[in-house]
Design a protein around this motif. Structure first.
Motif, PDB file in Angstrom:
ATOM      1  N   SER A 140       0.958  -1.379   0.043  1.00 37.15           N
ATOM      2  CA  SER A 140      -0.123  -0.136   0.035  1.00 37.15           C
ATOM      3  C   SER A 140       0.718   1.351  -0.223  1.00 37.15           C
ATOM      4  O   SER A 140       0.469   2.330  -0.499  1.00 37.15           O
ATOM      5  N   ARG A 141       2.237   1.345   0.557  1.00 38.14           N
ATOM      6  CA  ARG A 141       2.773   2.420   0.526  1.00 38.14           C
ATOM      7  C   ARG A 141       4.405   1.984   0.805  1.00 38.14           C
ATOM      8  O   ARG A 141       4.651   0.700   0.873  1.00 38.14           O
ATOM      9  N   GLY A 142       5.130   2.784   0.917  1.00 38.31           N
ATOM     10  CA  GLY A 142       6.676   2.692   1.078  1.00 38.31           C
ATOM     11  C   GLY A 142       7.480   1.853   0.043  1.00 38.31           C
ATOM     12  O   GLY A 142       7.004   1.664  -1.016  1.00 38.31           O
ATOM     13  N   PHE A 143       8.382   0.877   0.760  1.00 39.58           N
ATOM     14  CA  PHE A 143       8.997   0.102  -0.199  1.00 39.58           C
ATOM     15  C   PHE A 143       8.050  -0.798  -1.141  1.00 39.58           C
ATOM     16  O   PHE A 143       8.100  -1.198  -2.318  1.00 39.58           O
ATOM     17  N   GLY A 144       7.019  -1.267  -0.392  1.00 40.71           N
ATOM     18  CA  GLY A 144       6.208  -2.307  -1.084  1.00 40.71           C
ATOM     19  C   GLY A 144       5.669  -1.933  -2.443  1.00 40.71           C
ATOM     20  O   GLY A 144       5.531  -2.264  -3.483  1.00 40.71           O
ATOM     21  N   LYS A 145       4.945  -0.618  -2.158  1.00 37.18           N
ATOM     22  CA  LYS A 145       4.227   0.091  -3.525  1.00 37.18           C
ATOM     23  C   LYS A 145       5.675   0.232  -4.432  1.00 37.18           C
ATOM     24  O   LYS A 145       5.130   0.336  -5.709  1.00 37.18           O
ATOM     25  N   LEU A 146       6.654   0.984  -4.008  1.00 35.73           N
ATOM     26  CA  LEU A 146       7.449   1.516  -4.787  1.00 35.73           C
ATOM     27  C   LEU A 146       8.080   0.145  -5.852  1.00 35.73           C
ATOM     28  O   LEU A 146       8.194  -0.086  -7.064  1.00 35.73           O
ATOM     29  N   TRP A 147       8.465  -1.002  -5.132  1.00 33.66           N
ATOM     30  CA  TRP A 147       8.819  -2.113  -5.733  1.00 33.66           C
ATOM     31  C   TRP A 147       7.770  -2.879  -6.572  1.00 33.66           C
ATOM     32  O   TRP A 147       7.997  -3.334  -7.734  1.00 33.66           O
TER      33      TRP A 147
ATOM     34  N   GLU B 264       5.449  -1.054  -8.229  1.00 35.60           N
ATOM     35  CA  GLU B 264       5.534  -0.487  -9.510  1.00 35.60           C
ATOM     36  C   GLU B 264       6.497  -0.903 -10.353  1.00 35.60           C
ATOM     37  O   GLU B 264       6.484  -0.607 -11.674  1.00 35.60           O
ATOM     38  N   ALA B 265       7.895  -0.731  -9.888  1.00 38.72           N
ATOM     39  CA  ALA B 265       9.002  -1.030 -10.454  1.00 38.72           C
ATOM     40  C   ALA B 265       8.888  -2.355 -11.288  1.00 38.72           C
ATOM     41  O   ALA B 265       9.426  -2.458 -12.624  1.00 38.72           O
ATOM     42  N   LEU B 266       8.318  -3.384 -10.689  1.00 40.80           N
ATOM     43  CA  LEU B 266       8.111  -4.597 -11.380  1.00 40.80           C
ATOM     44  C   LEU B 266       6.972  -4.540 -12.629  1.00 40.80           C
ATOM     45  O   LEU B 266       7.384  -5.100 -13.550  1.00 40.80           O
ATOM     46  N   LEU B 267       5.827  -3.980 -12.128  1.00 45.65           N
ATOM     47  CA  LEU B 267       4.998  -3.696 -13.201  1.00 45.65           C
ATOM     48  C   LEU B 267       5.324  -2.981 -14.517  1.00 45.65           C
ATOM     49  O   LEU B 267       5.082  -3.227 -15.575  1.00 45.65           O
ATOM     50  N   GLN B 268       6.124  -1.594 -14.241  1.00 44.62           N
ATOM     51  CA  GLN B 268       6.654  -1.013 -15.187  1.00 44.62           C
ATOM     52  C   GLN B 268       7.502  -1.954 -16.049  1.00 44.62           C
ATOM     53  O   GLN B 268       7.672  -1.513 -17.447  1.00 44.62           O
TER      54      GLN B 268
ATOM     55  N   THR C 183      16.267   2.223  -4.242  1.00 43.69           N
ATOM     56  CA  THR C 183      16.404   0.497  -3.978  1.00 43.69           C
ATOM     57  C   THR C 183      15.950  -0.250  -5.056  1.00 43.69           C
ATOM     58  O   THR C 183      16.348  -1.362  -4.961  1.00 43.69           O
ATOM     59  N   SER C 184      15.129   0.378  -5.789  1.00 46.11           N
ATOM     60  CA  SER C 184      14.187  -0.501  -6.657  1.00 46.11           C
ATOM     61  C   SER C 184      15.150  -1.338  -7.563  1.00 46.11           C
ATOM     62  O   SER C 184      14.849  -2.576  -7.767  1.00 46.11           O
ATOM     63  N   ASP C 185      16.234  -0.725  -8.325  1.00 43.64           N
ATOM     64  CA  ASP C 185      17.254  -1.473  -9.066  1.00 43.64           C
ATOM     65  C   ASP C 185      17.832  -2.680  -8.272  1.00 43.64           C
ATOM     66  O   ASP C 185      17.897  -3.476  -8.881  1.00 43.64           O
ATOM     67  N   ALA C 186      18.331  -2.216  -6.975  1.00 41.01           N
ATOM     68  CA  ALA C 186      18.803  -3.310  -6.428  1.00 41.01           C
ATOM     69  C   ALA C 186      18.044  -4.551  -6.293  1.00 41.01           C
ATOM     70  O   ALA C 186      17.994  -5.745  -6.222  1.00 41.01           O
ATOM     71  N   VAL C 187      16.674  -4.413  -6.028  1.00 42.90           N
ATOM     72  CA  VAL C 187      15.674  -5.474  -5.895  1.00 42.90           C
ATOM     73  C   VAL C 187      15.385  -6.216  -7.008  1.00 42.90           C
ATOM     74  O   VAL C 187      15.127  -7.327  -7.066  1.00 42.90           O
ATOM     75  N   LEU C 188      15.350  -5.422  -8.129  1.00 42.87           N
ATOM     76  CA  LEU C 188      15.193  -6.119  -9.480  1.00 42.87           C
ATOM     77  C   LEU C 188      16.204  -7.031  -9.619  1.00 42.87           C
ATOM     78  O   LEU C 188      16.282  -8.145 -10.162  1.00 42.87           O
TER      79      LEU C 188
END
Length: 272
Positions: free
Chosen positions: A11-18, A20-24, A221-226
């Motif tokens: 809903s927010r924070g890291f969870g939502k950022l990641w 969206e990065a995955l969906l993109q 952080t998104s790039d590292a998680v991907l």
């Protein structure tokens, strides 16, 4: 190749950022939240690639149902990201039983229930990746965050054991260990104990250490998680942020020095 990722606390924070990065980049995402309205923008933008599910991770049966619904909807679950959790701020003496149980219930047991729920799916597939969002505070501790520290130390031990148990099934386990980031983790997502005046000095020292320069930029952080998700040989542990590694290194060097100074006493306790 597109993957299907199940992520809690989206809903927010890291969870939502990641999410969206995955969906993109074209992945399919099962995004869970207590309030589905927080995911409306992602649903409007990414349509059928996102499956929003209402979930309270403390409800074990609901977690199993959510995993099964995700598997039925998308056909597989390649990655589970256990991200749901919150911070409880307060000294240990101040913490009530309800507050303590609530912190461990969400941060530890919620993660355990989802991990257990996804394992049959991943074992049947013969592959999968479970990513646990832990913290640098699963290695080092800070005053005023005792129960949060404890929950993340528990996540570390659970996940390291799980990695050894499921390796033979083709399932990988990783721990993400962020240092401080400028999310709302310490704001709307946090809880506070009732302060005791005896600990005013402890709280003041804690607050004085929270300078802006120690907090990372969440979007970075998104790039590292991907990269972690895409790795064929992902690490068991991955720090996020520049503060985590030097801090934990210093903590372990101090521990080794103390253990070394008591090693004769320790060895003598073996009795032979």
């Amino acid at each position: 190749m597109a993957k299907t990722i199940f992520i809690t606390g989206a809903s927010r924070g890291f969870g939502k950022l990641w999410a969206e990065a995955l969906l993109q980049r074209g992945d399919k995402v099962v995004a869970t939240a207590r309030d589905l309205g927080t995911l409306d923008d992602l649903v409007a933008k990414y349509g059928d690639n996102i499956l929003p599910l209402q979930l309270d991770v403390n409800d074990r049966a609901a977690g199993v149902a959510a995993i099964n619904k995700a598997k039925e909807h998308f056909g597989s679950i390649d990655v589970l990201i256990n991200n749901a959790g919150y911070g409880l701020f307060g000294t240990i003496e101040e913490t009530t039983e309800q507050e303590a149980r609530g912190q461990i219930e969400t941060n530890f047991f919620g993660l355990l229930w989802l991990s257990q729920a996804v394992l049959p799916v991943m074992r049947q597939q013969g592959y999968g990746h479970i990513i646990q969002v832990s913290s640098v505070l699963g290695h080092a501790t800070l005053p005023v965050l005792g129960l949060y520290n404890a929950s993340k130390f528990a996540v570390e031990g659970l996940s390291e054991t799980l990695a050894a148990e499921v390796k033979g099934f083709g399932i990988k386990v990783s721990l993400i260990e962020p240092n401080g980031f400028a999310t709302d983790w310490a704001g709307a997502s946090s809880a506070q104990t009732v302060a005791m005046p005896e600990y005013e000095g402890v709280r003041a020292a804690f607050q004085a250490g929270l300078t802006d320069d120690i907090f990372g930029i969440p979007e970075a952080t998104s790039d590292a998680v991907l990269k972690l998700i895409d790795s064929e040989n992902p690490p068991l542990r991955l720090f996020l942020g520049s503060q985590a590694y030097p801090w934990v290194k210093q903590v372990y060097e101090s521990r080794y020095a103390e253990w070394d100074s008591w090693k004769e006493v320790s060895a003598a306790a073996q009795g032979k």
